[in-house]
Design an enzyme around this catalytic site. Structure first.
Site, short mmCIF file in Angstrom:
data_model
loop_
_atom_site.label_atom_id
_atom_site.label_comp_id
_atom_site.label_asym_id
_atom_site.label_seq_id
_atom_site.Cartn_x
_atom_site.Cartn_y
_atom_site.Cartn_z
N VAL A 194 0.84 -1.21 0.00
CA VAL A 194 0.00 0.00 0.00
C VAL A 194 0.87 1.26 0.00
O VAL A 194 0.64 2.20 -0.76
CB VAL A 194 -0.96 0.00 1.22
CG1 VAL A 194 -1.81 1.26 1.22
CG2 VAL A 194 -1.84 -1.24 1.22
N ILE A 247 -14.02 1.12 0.31
CA ILE A 247 -15.48 1.29 0.45
C ILE A 247 -15.73 2.33 1.54
O ILE A 247 -15.27 2.16 2.67
CB ILE A 247 -16.16 -0.04 0.86
CG1 ILE A 247 -15.79 -1.16 -0.11
CG2 ILE A 247 -17.67 0.12 0.94
CD1 ILE A 247 -16.26 -2.55 0.35
N GLU A 284 -2.57 -14.37 2.76
CA GLU A 284 -1.17 -14.29 3.15
C GLU A 284 -0.64 -15.70 3.41
O GLU A 284 -1.42 -16.64 3.57
CB GLU A 284 -1.05 -13.44 4.42
CG GLU A 284 -1.40 -12.00 4.14
CD GLU A 284 -1.34 -11.13 5.38
OE1 GLU A 284 -0.58 -11.47 6.31
OE2 GLU A 284 -2.05 -10.13 5.41
N LYS A 310 -12.37 -5.45 12.53
CA LYS A 310 -13.18 -4.50 11.75
C LYS A 310 -14.57 -4.32 12.39
O LYS A 310 -15.10 -3.21 12.42
CB LYS A 310 -13.31 -5.01 10.30
CG LYS A 310 -11.97 -4.99 9.57
CD LYS A 310 -12.04 -5.74 8.26
CE LYS A 310 -10.74 -5.68 7.49
NZ LYS A 310 -10.74 -6.59 6.32
N1 LIG Z 1 -2.97 -4.75 1.37
C1 LIG Z 1 -4.27 -4.55 1.51
O1 LIG Z 1 -5.09 -4.97 0.70
C2 LIG Z 1 -4.78 -3.75 2.69
C3 LIG Z 1 -6.15 -3.44 2.78
C4 LIG Z 1 -6.62 -2.67 3.85
C5 LIG Z 1 -5.73 -2.28 4.83
N2 LIG Z 1 -4.41 -2.64 4.73
C6 LIG Z 1 -3.51 -2.21 5.79
O2 LIG Z 1 -2.48 -1.39 5.25
C7 LIG Z 1 -1.30 -1.55 6.01
C8 LIG Z 1 -0.15 -1.92 5.08
O3 LIG Z 1 -0.47 -3.12 4.41
P1 LIG Z 1 0.45 -3.69 3.23
O4 LIG Z 1 -0.38 -4.67 2.51
O5 LIG Z 1 1.07 -2.57 2.48
O6 LIG Z 1 1.57 -4.46 4.07
P2 LIG Z 1 3.01 -4.94 3.56
O7 LIG Z 1 3.02 -5.09 2.08
O8 LIG Z 1 3.39 -6.08 4.42
O9 LIG Z 1 3.94 -3.69 3.90
C9 LIG Z 1 4.35 -3.35 5.16
C10 LIG Z 1 5.61 -2.50 5.00
O10 LIG Z 1 5.92 -1.95 6.28
C11 LIG Z 1 7.32 -2.05 6.43
N3 LIG Z 1 7.64 -2.04 7.85
C12 LIG Z 1 7.35 -2.99 8.77
N4 LIG Z 1 7.80 -2.59 9.97
C13 LIG Z 1 8.37 -1.39 9.80
C14 LIG Z 1 9.02 -0.48 10.67
N5 LIG Z 1 9.17 -0.74 11.96
N6 LIG Z 1 9.48 0.68 10.16
C15 LIG Z 1 9.34 0.97 8.85
N7 LIG Z 1 8.76 0.14 7.97
C16 LIG Z 1 8.28 -1.03 8.45
C17 LIG Z 1 7.72 -3.33 5.74
O11 LIG Z 1 9.07 -3.23 5.36
P3 LIG Z 1 10.19 -4.35 5.56
O12 LIG Z 1 9.54 -5.56 6.16
O13 LIG Z 1 10.70 -4.57 4.20
O14 LIG Z 1 11.18 -3.71 6.47
C18 LIG Z 1 6.80 -3.30 4.52
O15 LIG Z 1 7.39 -2.58 3.47
C19 LIG Z 1 -1.63 -2.61 7.07
O16 LIG Z 1 -2.04 -1.99 8.25
C20 LIG Z 1 -2.78 -3.37 6.45
O17 LIG Z 1 -3.61 -4.00 7.40
C21 LIG Z 1 -3.91 -3.33 3.69
#
Ligand SMILES: NC(=O)c1ccc[n+]([C@@H]2O[C@H](COP(=O)([O-])OP(=O)(O)OC[C@H]3O[C@@H](n4cnc5c(N)ncnc54)[C@H](OP(=O)(O)O)[C@@H]3O)[C@@H](O)[C@H]2O)c1
Length: 430
Positions: free
Chosen positions: A18, A142, A196, A211
């Site tokens: 994201v 949404i 996942e 949620k």
């Molecule tokens: N993906 C979806 O469809 C979706 C939908 C609704 C809500 N969300 C929410 O959006 C958020 C992000 O989701 P995502 O899908 O983008 O997750 P993701 O792909 O796993 O990305 C998480 C990122 O955060 C980084 N990270 C983790 N710990 C960190 C720290 N301490 N400092 C800095 N960076 C850090 C990770 O980097 P490294 O591990 O490489 O260090 C990774 O790049 C979550 O809260 C998720 O629940 C996602």
């Protein structure tokens, strides 16, 4: 006269699925970057993200200079708004709390920290005279949070029903439409990127629980803690139950149902048999759908892609663009101590599957136990006897008290002709 809006100075934490999409859209879309400027990006591993940003934006891109792996450097810069996109509970919660204490607005997509700390974080935003918005935390793009906080505040919300976990909905749709097993459907969802590698949160119902807690807390005017929500996942669902339900005219869906009944709140996440002609039964694949019932507005229906980087980015950027003038950014939870109905006190119809030895007197014994416990049976269907002399009994009950049902099943389970743990599912009440 044209009034120039001041540009928000944004700091993003986390450049994953994201975060990278949000960054790309802000950098490339003139409609958006007129109002938003990314000034800092906090990551854990700077070299890794230098490579990622170089290949995305080019080696000369000014974006590369925004990277830091030092939270102090990030938070002490002149950013005015922090976008938290790392997920999980810590350090995400600490970062968000610090950002609010440093008087920065916050936009987050993190359902976990909002569900656990909604009172804490929203009151901290108010005390620090900044805003916090989290539209993406439920249903991704949404619109639900803003709608509940702002546009429906004049309504007394009596019920919210939703399919709010796309992964489990994908798995259930695949089991229903392609007759695949649970394991095959989960693998398919993982291969397509809908689940996942560790799917526990999705298939165990915990993602939907977070949620439901957020939606309930906003809708019912007081905190709905996750501990008050009865949760049952889909991990023990077998193809047998899907096909028996289909024969009976139902589709199994993982629903989050939250109700305010005579000033008692009841919230449950569980697989429900939904009549096949009900709109919820037709919500397939990774889609989400949410029905909200208000006393003035009646039933409202929201449907769309409740996950995915594009849909989530839509909500995150929407939160950013509207943050300065938003009412939802100033959510003040009412100081109400809500009363909760325990799961045992609830009343509902059930589907029960018992695997039994096919012998004389079985039905009579089972019926006797249900009757003694005041559980009234609506129908019993005996499926074919297999080579081992075992058969499934599919029992549908009338409305019964959950506690009475549990007591009956405890007794039934001990009978020597019962060969598997009983399987029980809710039947959705229209
Ligand atoms: N993906 C979806 O469809 C979706 C939908 C609704 C809500 N969300 C929410 O959006 C958020 C992000 O989701 P995502 O899908 O983008 O997750 P993701 O792909 O796993 O990305 C998480 C990122 O955060 C980084 N990270 C983790 N710990 C960190 C720290 N301490 N400092 C800095 N960076 C850090 C990770 O980097 P490294 O591990 O490489 O260090 C990774 O790049 C979550 O809260 C998720 O629940 C996602």
């Amino acid at each position: 006269m044209i009034i120039q809006r001041k540009k928000l100075k944004i700091g993003i934490i986390g450049i994953g699925n994201v975060g990278l999409q949000v960054l790309k859209d802000i950098q490339s879309n003139d409609k958006i970057n007129k109002f938003l400027n990314v000034e800092k990006i906090l990551v854990r591993d700077k070299d890794k993200y230098l490579n990622i940003l170089e290949s995305e934006f080019g080696v000369d891109s000014p974006v590369l200079e925004k990277l830091t792996d030092d939270f102090n450097n990030f938070i002490n810069s002149d950013i005015d708004t922090v976008v938290e996109l790392i997920g999980g509970s810590n350090p995400a919660k600490e970062y968000v709390k610090e950002a609010l204490n440093y008087k920065k607005n916050v936009v987050t997509a993190n359902k976990e920290i909002i569900a656990s700390s909604i009172e804490d974080l929203t009151s901290s935003a108010i005390l620090n005279n900044v805003k916090i918005r989290f539209e993406a935390a439920v249903g991704a793009g949404i619109p639900l949070i803003e709608v509940l906080i702002d546009m429906l505040k004049q309504n007394k919300i009596s019920k919210i029903t939703g399919i709010i976990n796309g992964t489990s909905n994908y798995i259930l749709s695949s089991m229903h439409n392609s007759n695949k097993s649970f394991d095959e459907s989960l693998k398919e969802a993982q291969n397509l990127g809908f689940a996942e590698s560790d799917p526990t949160n999705d298939i165990g119902g915990f993602d939907a629980m977070y949620k439901a807690s957020i939606l309930g807390s906003i809708a019912f005017g007081g905190k709905v803690p996750i501990e008050s929500i009865a949760v049952k996942g889909i991990e023990n669902l077998s193809q047998k139950d899907i096909s028996y339900s289909k024969e009976l005219g139902f589709v199994i869906k993982l629903l989050a149902v939250s109700e305010n009944k005579s000033s008692k709140i009841y919230s449950k996440v569980a697989p429900y048999l939904v009549p096949e002609n009900h709109p919820l039964a037709k919500v397939s694949d990774n889609y989400n759908a949410i029905e909200i019932k208000g006393d003035l507005v009646g039933n409202l229906w929201f449907q769309g892609q409740g996950a995915g980087k594009l849909s989530t980015t839509s909500a995150v950027i929407g939160d950013l663009l509207g943050i300065e003038n938003s009412t939802s950014g100033n959510l003040a939870l009412e100081d109400n101590e809500l009363n909760f109905l325990s799961d045992d006190e609830t009343v509902g119809k059930k589907y029960i599957r018992l695997n039994v030895e096919d012998k004389f007197g079985v039905l009579e014994k089972i019926a006797g136990i249900f009757s003694r416990n005041k559980v009234s049976i609506a129908s019993v269907i005996q499926k074919e006897v297999d080579a081992k002399g075992l058969a499934d009994l599919v029992i549908m009950t009338h409305e019964s008290l959950e506690n009475n049902l549990k007591n009956s099943l405890d007794e039934i389970q001990k009978l020597n002709f019962i060969k598997e743990d009983p399987k029980t599912f809710e039947i959705y009440k229209l």
